[in-house]
Motif scaffolding. Structure first.
Motif, mmCIF file in Angstrom:
data_model
loop_
_atom_site.group_PDB
_atom_site.id
_atom_site.type_symbol
_atom_site.label_atom_id
_atom_site.label_comp_id
_atom_site.label_asym_id
_atom_site.label_seq_id
_atom_site.Cartn_x
_atom_site.Cartn_y
_atom_site.Cartn_z
ATOM 1 N N THR A 67 0.962 -1.129 -0.087
ATOM 2 C CA THR A 67 -0.047 -0.194 0.216
ATOM 3 C C THR A 67 1.104 1.164 -0.015
ATOM 4 O O THR A 67 1.978 1.219 0.324
ATOM 5 C CB THR A 67 -0.882 0.176 1.139
ATOM 6 N N ASP A 68 0.398 2.274 -0.304
ATOM 7 C CA ASP A 68 1.083 3.413 -0.548
ATOM 8 C C ASP A 68 0.757 4.384 0.778
ATOM 9 O O ASP A 68 1.524 5.371 1.102
ATOM 10 C CB ASP A 68 0.629 4.390 -1.719
ATOM 11 N N GLU A 69 -0.558 4.416 1.213
ATOM 12 C CA GLU A 69 -0.930 5.059 2.253
ATOM 13 C C GLU A 69 -1.718 4.524 3.313
ATOM 14 O O GLU A 69 -2.533 3.410 2.828
ATOM 15 C CB GLU A 69 -1.618 6.343 1.867
ATOM 16 N N ILE A 70 -1.874 4.620 4.496
ATOM 17 C CA ILE A 70 -2.686 4.234 5.655
ATOM 18 C C ILE A 70 -3.337 5.260 6.269
ATOM 19 O O ILE A 70 -2.579 6.015 6.971
ATOM 20 C CB ILE A 70 -1.655 3.162 6.417
ATOM 21 N N TYR A 71 -4.597 4.932 6.325
ATOM 22 C CA TYR A 71 -5.221 5.933 7.403
ATOM 23 C C TYR A 71 -5.798 5.128 8.527
ATOM 24 O O TYR A 71 -6.532 4.071 8.331
ATOM 25 C CB TYR A 71 -6.712 6.281 6.683
ATOM 26 N N ASN A 72 -5.135 5.045 9.587
ATOM 27 C CA ASN A 72 -5.340 4.253 10.716
ATOM 28 C C ASN A 72 -6.394 4.839 11.649
ATOM 29 O O ASN A 72 -6.201 5.489 12.598
ATOM 30 C CB ASN A 72 -4.182 3.994 11.685
ATOM 31 N N LEU A 73 -7.767 4.470 11.363
ATOM 32 C CA LEU A 73 -9.022 5.046 12.032
ATOM 33 C C LEU A 73 -9.559 3.900 12.868
ATOM 34 O O LEU A 73 -10.438 4.098 13.737
ATOM 35 C CB LEU A 73 -10.001 5.432 11.191
ATOM 36 N N ALA A 74 -8.949 2.641 13.137
ATOM 37 C CA ALA A 74 -9.417 1.721 13.879
ATOM 38 C C ALA A 74 -9.270 1.849 15.415
ATOM 39 O O ALA A 74 -8.411 2.027 15.946
ATOM 40 C CB ALA A 74 -8.869 0.116 13.442
ATOM 41 N N CYS A 75 -10.602 1.828 15.895
ATOM 42 C CA CYS A 75 -10.504 1.863 17.397
ATOM 43 C C CYS A 75 -12.007 2.294 18.049
ATOM 44 O O CYS A 75 -12.732 3.421 17.174
ATOM 45 C CB CYS A 75 -9.561 2.837 17.930
ATOM 46 N N PRO A 76 -12.530 1.651 18.705
ATOM 47 C CA PRO A 76 -14.082 2.067 19.487
ATOM 48 C C PRO A 76 -13.931 3.680 19.987
ATOM 49 O O PRO A 76 -12.890 4.004 20.588
ATOM 50 C CB PRO A 76 -14.107 1.011 20.505
ATOM 51 N N MET A 100 0.404 -1.239 12.256
ATOM 52 C CA MET A 100 0.287 -0.441 11.252
ATOM 53 C C MET A 100 1.587 0.347 11.205
ATOM 54 O O MET A 100 1.742 0.629 9.814
ATOM 55 C CB MET A 100 -0.925 0.405 11.477
ATOM 56 N N LEU A 101 2.263 0.825 11.863
ATOM 57 C CA LEU A 101 3.429 1.506 11.776
ATOM 58 C C LEU A 101 4.422 0.585 11.293
ATOM 59 O O LEU A 101 5.295 1.085 10.487
ATOM 60 C CB LEU A 101 3.925 2.322 13.291
ATOM 61 N N GLY A 102 4.569 -0.674 11.793
ATOM 62 C CA GLY A 102 5.305 -1.768 11.256
ATOM 63 C C GLY A 102 4.964 -1.889 9.786
ATOM 64 O O GLY A 102 6.147 -2.106 8.977
ATOM 65 N N LEU A 103 3.853 -1.730 9.467
ATOM 66 C CA LEU A 103 3.474 -2.081 7.862
ATOM 67 C C LEU A 103 3.917 -0.816 7.208
ATOM 68 O O LEU A 103 4.558 -1.060 6.170
ATOM 69 C CB LEU A 103 2.181 -2.366 7.860
ATOM 70 N N ALA A 104 3.768 0.299 7.530
ATOM 71 C CA ALA A 104 4.076 1.265 6.963
ATOM 72 C C ALA A 104 5.786 1.459 6.746
ATOM 73 O O ALA A 104 6.224 1.754 5.717
ATOM 74 C CB ALA A 104 3.742 2.661 7.669
#
Length: 324
Positions: A67-76, A100-104
């Motif tokens: 992926t080129d970009e990640i928007y990390n919105l996951a959380c209740p 997610m940071l590791g993936l980035a």
């Protein structure tokens, strides 16, 4: 240029609108969600899109994708949901962010971390600007979310400093819109549903505590603008509306807009409920050329019309949660 974009929490009410917006900009979108608070109804209309894919996954487990970009919105994000399983909430903010940071880092992607105004706690600075460190209870019932999001910001900064990961941190202030889960305890959806059914409007405390409500369309543009800044701009940056209202004013406005017969009643204030909340958005104006444009009444009318249709379609909203 078409980008491959991963949106975690993509089936949530904010995430689903972000997925729509990214598709409208011509990007390929991967919606990642464990559907704890997200809903398939929010994204089902996107399934036929050629460049959209839904993936059921919990980010506390590693995930691999190009992926080129990640928007990390996951959380209740509502009190009811993040307090339901506080340990899981903390895991999502900490372990999920690490994954997610590791993936980035591995794929050299930019990552935008959706943080929150809750990192300011019950603020002693008003309005809240980004340099304010906050006033947060580290051992209270809200701490799993407040402290968890502070930890995710820390992790972002450390991955940036140590591993040169391209990060963006946005602190989101109170956001509302029609796809909110009706029984998730957020004040806007609670008040609207109570008013539409002529039930008592449950205001916690004396109702003089304030919030600044932004409509989701404004937020999505802010997130997109932030992601598309140069790598030197990392944040944190506040994204929110500067129009401040008391909870009591909100209740009166919703009764007026729904022509409701509801009465306002007062209940005890929840633990650590912030007394004032309003963003300083000077940095967003200067850096992103962004400011909200949707007035509260305009956004409330859209949200009221949505929930009114849901009630007329016999969706059961008889049980409301006791959180503002």
């Amino acid at each position: 240029m078409k980008k491959r974009v991963l949106v975690t929490g993509g089936a949530g009410f904010i995430g689903s609108h972000l997925c729509e917006y990214l598709l409208s900009k011509g990007h390929e979108v991967f919606c990642l969600d464990n559907f704890f608070t997200g809903s398939k109804e929010n994204i089902i209309h996107l399934k036929s899109e050629k460049y959209f894919e839904i993936i059921r996954h919990d980010i506390i487990n590693p995930f691999h994708i190009e992926t080129d970009e990640i928007y990390n919105l996951a959380c209740p994000a509502s009190p009811q949901h993040y307090q339901y399983n506080p340990i899981k909430t903390m895991k999502t903010s900490v372990i999920g962010s690490i994954n997610m940071l590791g993936l980035a880092k591995r794929v050299n992607a930019k990552i935008l971390q959706a943080s929150t105004s809750e990192v300011y706690g019950d603020p002693k600075m008003h309005p809240q600007s980004e340099e304010y460190w906050g006033n947060v209870n580290p051992i209270g019932k809200r701490s799993c979310y407040d402290v968890g999001k502070r930890a995710s910001e820390t992790l972002c900064m450390d991955y940036h400093r140590q591993n040169n990961v391209h990060i963006k941190i946005v602190r989101i202030f109170n956001t509302y819109e029609p796809r909110m889960m009706p029984n998730d305890g957020r004040v806007v959806s609670n008040f609207i549903l109570q008013a539409l059914q002529d039930k008592d409007i449950t205001v916690f405390g004396d109702g003089k505590q304030t919030r600044s409500f932004q409509y989701v369309d404004d937020l999505i543009i802010g997130l997109y603008k932030m992601m598309n800044t140069s790598n030197s701009i990392i944040g944190p940056i506040n994204i929110g509306n500067t129009e401040e209202f008391t909870i009591l004013e909100l209740a009166v406005k919703i009764i007026e807009l729904t022509n409701s017969k509801s009465k306002i009643i007062h209940l005890p204030l929840p633990e650590d409920d912030p007394l004032r909340r309003k963003p300083n958005i000077d940095l967003a104006k200067e850096t992103l050329n962004w400011k909200p444009i949707t007035k509260l009444e305009e956004g409330l009318i859209k949200t009221i019309n949505y929930f009114d249709k849901c009630i007329k379609n016999n969706r059961d909203y008889s049980t409301l949660n006791k959180f503002n």
